[in-house]
Design a protein around this motif. Sequence first.
Motif, PDB file in Angstrom:
ATOM      1  N   ARG A 167       0.814  -1.224   0.000  1.00  0.00           N
ATOM      2  CA  ARG A 167       0.000   0.000   0.000  1.00  0.00           C
ATOM      3  C   ARG A 167       0.845   1.270   0.000  1.00  0.00           C
ATOM      4  O   ARG A 167       0.388   2.322  -0.436  1.00  0.00           O
ATOM      5  CB  ARG A 167      -0.908   0.043   1.249  1.00  0.00           C
ATOM      6  CG  ARG A 167      -2.066  -0.944   1.215  1.00  0.00           C
ATOM      7  CD  ARG A 167      -2.843  -0.869   2.520  1.00  0.00           C
ATOM      8  NE  ARG A 167      -1.945  -1.136   3.647  1.00  0.00           N
ATOM      9  CZ  ARG A 167      -2.002  -0.530   4.825  1.00  0.00           C
ATOM     10  NH1 ARG A 167      -2.903   0.397   5.059  1.00  0.00           N
ATOM     11  NH2 ARG A 167      -1.165  -0.829   5.790  1.00  0.00           N
ATOM     12  N   TYR A 168       2.059   1.226   0.569  1.00  0.00           N
ATOM     13  CA  TYR A 168       2.820   2.469   0.720  1.00  0.00           C
ATOM     14  C   TYR A 168       3.327   2.983  -0.621  1.00  0.00           C
ATOM     15  O   TYR A 168       3.406   2.253  -1.601  1.00  0.00           O
ATOM     16  CB  TYR A 168       4.002   2.279   1.672  1.00  0.00           C
ATOM     17  CG  TYR A 168       3.606   1.855   3.063  1.00  0.00           C
ATOM     18  CD1 TYR A 168       2.337   2.122   3.578  1.00  0.00           C
ATOM     19  CD2 TYR A 168       4.500   1.176   3.876  1.00  0.00           C
ATOM     20  CE1 TYR A 168       1.987   1.727   4.860  1.00  0.00           C
ATOM     21  CE2 TYR A 168       4.158   0.779   5.155  1.00  0.00           C
ATOM     22  CZ  TYR A 168       2.893   1.053   5.639  1.00  0.00           C
ATOM     23  OH  TYR A 168       2.549   0.648   6.896  1.00  0.00           O
ATOM     24  N   ARG A 169       3.744   4.246  -0.596  1.00  0.00           N
ATOM     25  CA  ARG A 169       4.039   4.913  -1.869  1.00  0.00           C
ATOM     26  C   ARG A 169       5.215   4.316  -2.649  1.00  0.00           C
ATOM     27  O   ARG A 169       5.281   4.461  -3.855  1.00  0.00           O
ATOM     28  CB  ARG A 169       4.234   6.416  -1.654  1.00  0.00           C
ATOM     29  CG  ARG A 169       5.492   6.796  -0.936  1.00  0.00           C
ATOM     30  CD  ARG A 169       5.927   8.196  -1.289  1.00  0.00           C
ATOM     31  NE  ARG A 169       4.966   9.203  -0.845  1.00  0.00           N
ATOM     32  CZ  ARG A 169       5.297  10.463  -0.625  1.00  0.00           C
ATOM     33  NH1 ARG A 169       6.530  10.849  -0.792  1.00  0.00           N
ATOM     34  NH2 ARG A 169       4.393  11.340  -0.249  1.00  0.00           N
ATOM     35  N   GLY A 170       6.128   3.646  -1.967  1.00  0.00           N
ATOM     36  CA  GLY A 170       7.258   3.036  -2.680  1.00  0.00           C
ATOM     37  C   GLY A 170       6.834   1.862  -3.554  1.00  0.00           C
ATOM     38  O   GLY A 170       7.606   1.390  -4.385  1.00  0.00           O
ATOM     39  N   THR A 171       5.612   1.403  -3.381  1.00  0.00           N
ATOM     40  CA  THR A 171       5.137   0.245  -4.154  1.00  0.00           C
ATOM     41  C   THR A 171       5.006   0.630  -5.626  1.00  0.00           C
ATOM     42  O   THR A 171       4.275   1.555  -5.968  1.00  0.00           O
ATOM     43  CB  THR A 171       3.766  -0.222  -3.606  1.00  0.00           C
ATOM     44  OG1 THR A 171       3.905  -0.462  -2.211  1.00  0.00           O
ATOM     45  CG2 THR A 171       3.301  -1.495  -4.296  1.00  0.00           C
ATOM     46  N   SER A 172       5.735  -0.070  -6.479  1.00  0.00           N
ATOM     47  CA  SER A 172       5.828   0.313  -7.893  1.00  0.00           C
ATOM     48  C   SER A 172       5.526  -0.896  -8.775  1.00  0.00           C
ATOM     49  O   SER A 172       5.423  -2.024  -8.263  1.00  0.00           O
ATOM     50  CB  SER A 172       7.248   0.796  -8.168  1.00  0.00           C
ATOM     51  OG  SER A 172       8.124  -0.319  -8.076  1.00  0.00           O
ATOM     52  N   PRO A 173       5.461  -0.709 -10.072  1.00  0.00           N
ATOM     53  CA  PRO A 173       5.328  -1.874 -10.952  1.00  0.00           C
ATOM     54  C   PRO A 173       6.458  -2.893 -10.719  1.00  0.00           C
ATOM     55  O   PRO A 173       6.226  -4.099 -10.746  1.00  0.00           O
ATOM     56  CB  PRO A 173       5.402  -1.264 -12.360  1.00  0.00           C
ATOM     57  CG  PRO A 173       4.903   0.127 -12.180  1.00  0.00           C
ATOM     58  CD  PRO A 173       5.374   0.558 -10.829  1.00  0.00           C
ATOM     59  N   ASP A 174       7.669  -2.387 -10.437  1.00  0.00           N
ATOM     60  CA  ASP A 174       8.791  -3.308 -10.152  1.00  0.00           C
ATOM     61  C   ASP A 174       8.513  -4.149  -8.902  1.00  0.00           C
ATOM     62  O   ASP A 174       8.894  -5.315  -8.829  1.00  0.00           O
ATOM     63  CB  ASP A 174      10.088  -2.518  -9.897  1.00  0.00           C
ATOM     64  CG  ASP A 174      10.768  -2.126 -11.197  1.00  0.00           C
ATOM     65  OD1 ASP A 174      10.370  -2.657 -12.251  1.00  0.00           O
ATOM     66  OD2 ASP A 174      11.680  -1.278 -11.135  1.00  0.00           O
ATOM     67  N   THR A 175       7.886  -3.497  -7.903  1.00  0.00           N
ATOM     68  CA  THR A 175       7.562  -4.233  -6.669  1.00  0.00           C
ATOM     69  C   THR A 175       6.656  -5.406  -6.999  1.00  0.00           C
ATOM     70  O   THR A 175       6.870  -6.533  -6.539  1.00  0.00           O
ATOM     71  CB  THR A 175       6.811  -3.308  -5.671  1.00  0.00           C
ATOM     72  OG1 THR A 175       7.522  -2.086  -5.550  1.00  0.00           O
ATOM     73  CG2 THR A 175       6.648  -3.958  -4.315  1.00  0.00           C
ATOM     74  N   MET A 176       5.631  -5.131  -7.807  1.00  0.00           N
ATOM     75  CA  MET A 176       4.670  -6.181  -8.120  1.00  0.00           C
ATOM     76  C   MET A 176       5.309  -7.277  -8.985  1.00  0.00           C
ATOM     77  O   MET A 176       5.007  -8.451  -8.828  1.00  0.00           O
ATOM     78  CB  MET A 176       3.424  -5.595  -8.817  1.00  0.00           C
ATOM     79  CG  MET A 176       2.727  -4.496  -8.029  1.00  0.00           C
ATOM     80  SD  MET A 176       2.579  -4.799  -6.262  1.00  0.00           S
ATOM     81  CE  MET A 176       1.142  -5.834  -6.191  1.00  0.00           C
ATOM     82  N   ARG A 177       6.223  -6.864  -9.871  1.00  0.00           N
ATOM     83  CA  ARG A 177       6.921  -7.881 -10.680  1.00  0.00           C
ATOM     84  C   ARG A 177       7.792  -8.767  -9.786  1.00  0.00           C
ATOM     85  O   ARG A 177       7.845  -9.986  -9.963  1.00  0.00           O
ATOM     86  CB  ARG A 177       7.781  -7.211 -11.767  1.00  0.00           C
ATOM     87  CG  ARG A 177       6.980  -6.848 -13.013  1.00  0.00           C
ATOM     88  CD  ARG A 177       7.892  -6.363 -14.125  1.00  0.00           C
ATOM     89  NE  ARG A 177       8.258  -4.969 -13.937  1.00  0.00           N
ATOM     90  CZ  ARG A 177       7.554  -3.935 -14.396  1.00  0.00           C
ATOM     91  NH1 ARG A 177       6.461  -4.141 -15.094  1.00  0.00           N
ATOM     92  NH2 ARG A 177       7.935  -2.698 -14.169  1.00  0.00           N
ATOM     93  N   ALA A 178       8.458  -8.132  -8.806  1.00  0.00           N
ATOM     94  CA  ALA A 178       9.300  -8.927  -7.890  1.00  0.00           C
ATOM     95  C   ALA A 178       8.415  -9.870  -7.072  1.00  0.00           C
ATOM     96  O   ALA A 178       8.750 -11.045  -6.873  1.00  0.00           O
ATOM     97  CB  ALA A 178      10.089  -7.995  -6.970  1.00  0.00           C
TER      98      ALA A 178
END
Length: 327
Positions: A167-178
């Motif tokens: 949920r936090y702002r650092g969550t990015s498309p890369d986060t979801m791919r990882a």
Amino acid sequence: MNEEVKELILKKIKEYETVIISRHKRPDGDAVGSTKGLHRMISAAYPDKRVFLDNSDYAAYLAFLGDEGEKPTDEDYENALVIVIDTGTADRISNPRYDKGAELVKIDHHIVDSSYGDICWIEEERSSACEMIVGLSDKTLAGALPLDKTSASFLYTGMITDSGRFRYRGTSPDTMRAAALLMEQDIDTESIYANLYMDGFDAVKFRASAVRMIKMTENGVAYIKITKKFREKHSLTLEEASNIVSVMDSIKGSLIWLAFIENDDKSIRVRLRSRFVEIQPVAARYHGGGHACSSGATVYSVKEQKALLKEADELLGRYKKENTGWI
Ligand code: AMP
């Protein structure tokens, strides 16, 4: 540039027979998950290497991830590669021997002024250090370390804790791919969530009473003060009392929330959290630091505590004046 430093770190891991991995004091899911995850990745890729975790404190709520195994001796350090993960500054490393190895690598995602290490891989915008460690499995890198179910479980734990369950702002498309790469290892996410977020009945009752202790400043900073006396009365460990910061995380208009927890030595641990507005500079002025919207600090007197609260309140007041559209 980051591909180069990742390959350099992978090359060093390949070169050294002994690798020792450490993290920050008062560990959270990301610190434990990233170190245990990398430990497992190296051990699985290079079964003949000696790979150690070396830290001097633990977190009871993360005990489900298992212990850290055998500790290295002073001799082991002599020709070792030491890797410190998720730790911005040297004084926060949970290992007094961190500088006794042959070479020191830092892998981190905190905002810092001063650093350490012979090789530094820092990506402040990453939602977790675990997300960075997943990057070391990228098959396009020379010496990439494959993931398996065990390492993926550790890394997923750190990803969800540091990103507030994505949920936090650092969550990015890369986060979801990882995260997707980790899920492909067939990890048991339901058990991980249950271990992290189920509480004992006493803890639930304590949270209910803590809600009634929330106070609000003029501009909407929510805060709770937990004294040593209160902790003792409710038989709470420092860790349990500290977790109370999360009860304030969804109050409309309260874009900054703080928990003050009195330590045994009378100093006061401050946990600072925010949404939209960046709280890290306030933490940095009070013996602390961390991430833009999630930081820690320490104050040493009631006067200092009041001053920090006032700064946070003024910061939020300014933010609200200058910005519209916040919730
Ligand atoms: P905490 O409230 O202790 O969970 O801290 C939130 C974030 O700030 C974590 O990423 C911590 O690693 C970081 N942090 C906590 N205390 C400090 C400190 N004294 N200096 C720098 N970073 C900190």
